[in-house]
Design a protein around this motif. Sequence first.
Motif, PDB file in Angstrom:
ATOM      1  N   ASN A  33       0.823  -1.216   0.000  1.00 36.44           N
ATOM      2  CA  ASN A  33       0.000   0.000   0.000  1.00 36.44           C
ATOM      3  C   ASN A  33       0.857   1.267   0.000  1.00 36.44           C
ATOM      4  O   ASN A  33       0.593   2.210  -0.750  1.00 36.44           O
ATOM      5  CB  ASN A  33      -0.894   0.027   1.239  1.00 36.44           C
ATOM      6  N   TYR A  37       1.129   3.902  -3.030  1.00 32.92           N
ATOM      7  CA  TYR A  37       0.754   5.300  -2.801  1.00 32.92           C
ATOM      8  C   TYR A  37       1.879   6.248  -3.219  1.00 32.92           C
ATOM      9  O   TYR A  37       1.651   7.286  -3.838  1.00 32.92           O
ATOM     10  CB  TYR A  37       0.406   5.499  -1.319  1.00 32.92           C
ATOM     11  N   GLU A 179      -5.549   5.178  -9.449  1.00 35.63           N
ATOM     12  CA  GLU A 179      -6.049   3.820  -9.676  1.00 35.63           C
ATOM     13  C   GLU A 179      -5.355   2.787  -8.793  1.00 35.63           C
ATOM     14  O   GLU A 179      -5.974   1.828  -8.349  1.00 35.63           O
ATOM     15  CB  GLU A 179      -5.921   3.470 -11.168  1.00 35.63           C
ATOM     16  N   GLU A 180      -4.065   3.006  -8.533  1.00 36.98           N
ATOM     17  CA  GLU A 180      -3.363   2.010  -7.721  1.00 36.98           C
ATOM     18  C   GLU A 180      -3.889   1.991  -6.280  1.00 36.98           C
ATOM     19  O   GLU A 180      -4.134   0.924  -5.719  1.00 36.98           O
ATOM     20  CB  GLU A 180      -1.854   2.273  -7.740  1.00 36.98           C
ATOM     21  N   ASP A 181      -4.070   3.170  -5.717  1.00 36.70           N
ATOM     22  CA  ASP A 181      -4.613   3.222  -4.354  1.00 36.70           C
ATOM     23  C   ASP A 181      -6.018   2.629  -4.322  1.00 36.70           C
ATOM     24  O   ASP A 181      -6.385   1.923  -3.372  1.00 36.70           O
ATOM     25  CB  ASP A 181      -4.669   4.671  -3.839  1.00 36.70           C
ATOM     26  N   MET A 182      -6.794   2.923  -5.349  1.00 34.93           N
ATOM     27  CA  MET A 182      -8.165   2.400  -5.370  1.00 34.93           C
ATOM     28  C   MET A 182      -8.153   0.884  -5.491  1.00 34.93           C
ATOM     29  O   MET A 182      -8.918   0.184  -4.826  1.00 34.93           O
ATOM     30  CB  MET A 182      -8.960   3.056  -6.495  1.00 34.93           C
ATOM     31  N   THR A 183      -7.239   0.384  -6.321  1.00 36.28           N
ATOM     32  CA  THR A 183      -7.119  -1.071  -6.477  1.00 36.28           C
ATOM     33  C   THR A 183      -6.702  -1.713  -5.161  1.00 36.28           C
ATOM     34  O   THR A 183      -7.192  -2.778  -4.788  1.00 36.28           O
ATOM     35  CB  THR A 183      -6.081  -1.391  -7.581  1.00 36.28           C
ATOM     36  N   ASN A 184      -5.799  -1.030  -4.442  1.00 41.60           N
ATOM     37  CA  ASN A 184      -5.353  -1.537  -3.137  1.00 41.60           C
ATOM     38  C   ASN A 184      -6.363  -1.252  -2.027  1.00 41.60           C
ATOM     39  O   ASN A 184      -6.140  -1.650  -0.887  1.00 41.60           O
ATOM     40  CB  ASN A 184      -4.012  -0.901  -2.751  1.00 41.60           C
ATOM     41  N   ARG A 185      -7.444  -0.532  -2.376  1.00 34.55           N
ATOM     42  CA  ARG A 185      -8.424  -0.084  -1.354  1.00 34.55           C
ATOM     43  C   ARG A 185      -7.698   0.657  -0.232  1.00 34.55           C
ATOM     44  O   ARG A 185      -7.939   0.441   0.939  1.00 34.55           O
ATOM     45  CB  ARG A 185      -9.197  -1.271  -0.749  1.00 34.55           C
ATOM     46  N   PHE A 186      -6.756   1.522  -0.633  1.00 35.05           N
ATOM     47  CA  PHE A 186      -5.920   2.192   0.363  1.00 35.05           C
ATOM     48  C   PHE A 186      -6.096   3.701   0.319  1.00 35.05           C
ATOM     49  O   PHE A 186      -5.888   4.334  -0.713  1.00 35.05           O
ATOM     50  CB  PHE A 186      -4.439   1.848   0.124  1.00 35.05           C
ATOM     51  N   SER A 187      -6.485   4.256   1.439  1.00 34.37           N
ATOM     52  CA  SER A 187      -6.520   5.711   1.592  1.00 34.37           C
ATOM     53  C   SER A 187      -5.695   6.071   2.824  1.00 34.37           C
ATOM     54  O   SER A 187      -6.120   5.814   3.951  1.00 34.37           O
ATOM     55  CB  SER A 187      -7.952   6.208   1.786  1.00 34.37           C
ATOM     56  N   LYS A 190      -7.650   8.069   5.320  1.00 36.59           N
ATOM     57  CA  LYS A 190      -8.601   7.286   6.129  1.00 36.59           C
ATOM     58  C   LYS A 190      -7.869   6.451   7.161  1.00 36.59           C
ATOM     59  O   LYS A 190      -8.376   6.213   8.255  1.00 36.59           O
ATOM     60  CB  LYS A 190      -9.447   6.387   5.220  1.00 36.59           C
TER      61      LYS A 190
END
Length: 375
Positions: A33, A37, A179-187, A190
């Motif tokens: 992640n 990021y 897209e990479e963060d979204m694919t990793n479900r990583f914020s 958050k």
Amino acid sequence: PKDAFITNLETTETFPFRVEELEAKAKEKMSKNAFGYTRSGGGGEETLRKNTASFEKYSILPQYLNDVSNVDTSIELFGHTYRHPFLLAPIGMLKTTHEEAELAVAKAAAKLDVPYIQSTVSSYAIEEVAEVSEGSPKWFQLYWSNNENISFNMVKRAEEAGYQAIVLTIDTTMFGWREEDMTNRFSPLKAGYGKANYITDSAFLSTLKQDDEASVVEEILQNIYHPKLSWKHVAELKKRTSLPVLLKGILHPTDARLAIENGVDGIIVSNHGGRQLDGVISSIDALPAVVEEVGGEVPILIDSGIRRGADVVKALALGADAVLLGRPYAYGLALAGQAGVEKVLTNFMQQTRSSLALAGASSVKAARNIHILKD
Ligand code: FNR
């Protein structure tokens, strides 16, 4: 100085010299992640690729026999003299990368006298960073909040902590499509990595209805950006602070002109390391038109894609006054904390110095006269 003549043959260092190896080793060390990021860009990463590839379109036409035994790498910005023509770009949420995060970076920067631009969304607060790097040059990067009181309060805190300039980032009125963060479900926001300056801010705290972790993070997400940001906010910021104000994210020469008309003290040509709108022009391609429009009225800095000393020479020769270093120092942090950042910086210093010398420039000022040919 001896360091101008160091070669990799003289050292037994195992720390990577090649920026590509630095990234590869950081990838091994970092979580998926965190690395995703840090490395990734917006959309299909067209701009991220262009940022480095574009430098190859510009060729240095060096001139020799100039006596380059003493290269003066210093620059002057807003009445301060800095030893090197580079600063550290604001990189937020550094606890994704290393527990000591901004503290380690600020200490490394202080030790080597490199100005550090601290991000709004840091993992340690302004005052905490100031405390470990007292007296060293620091600037504060502002994400203009939906709640103006928070922004002005943070600016005031930076002033009180002795920061020397305010950098308002203008290309981040909303989140980029990562897209990479979204694919990793990583914020990282958050996950709570960017909250330090908020939870220590009286204006932020006064808006909080509940102080559990989820509510705090939700409130930050509500307040972090300001899609309504316009030139009138810039003029307002100028009135609120006595520090020089720079705009980070200028790509269009007309925006550079408007910045000057609104009293801005400096411009940072940047596309946020290709992390915001994908498909935008590379920074180095955007630089010449901005330089022409500004005509020396205010300093122009540049980031996005600076990887080696020759990149610095090209940027200076095309009219930049200084450059900002980004991802490479984050990878140094990942590999070895403060010592890793110091390694990246010292390599970069030596490389910048020898690149200037080999291009035939004995100073940053002289670099302006280096000829550049574009393919
Ligand atoms: C950034 N950048 C950034 N910029 C900013 O104004 N505020 C911030 O909080 C951040 N955070 C951030 C996090 C990470 C992980 C990266 C890589 C970048 C953008 C940064 O200041 C700079 O513009 C780019 O890093 C320049 O591109 P290169 O040279 O790193 O590719």
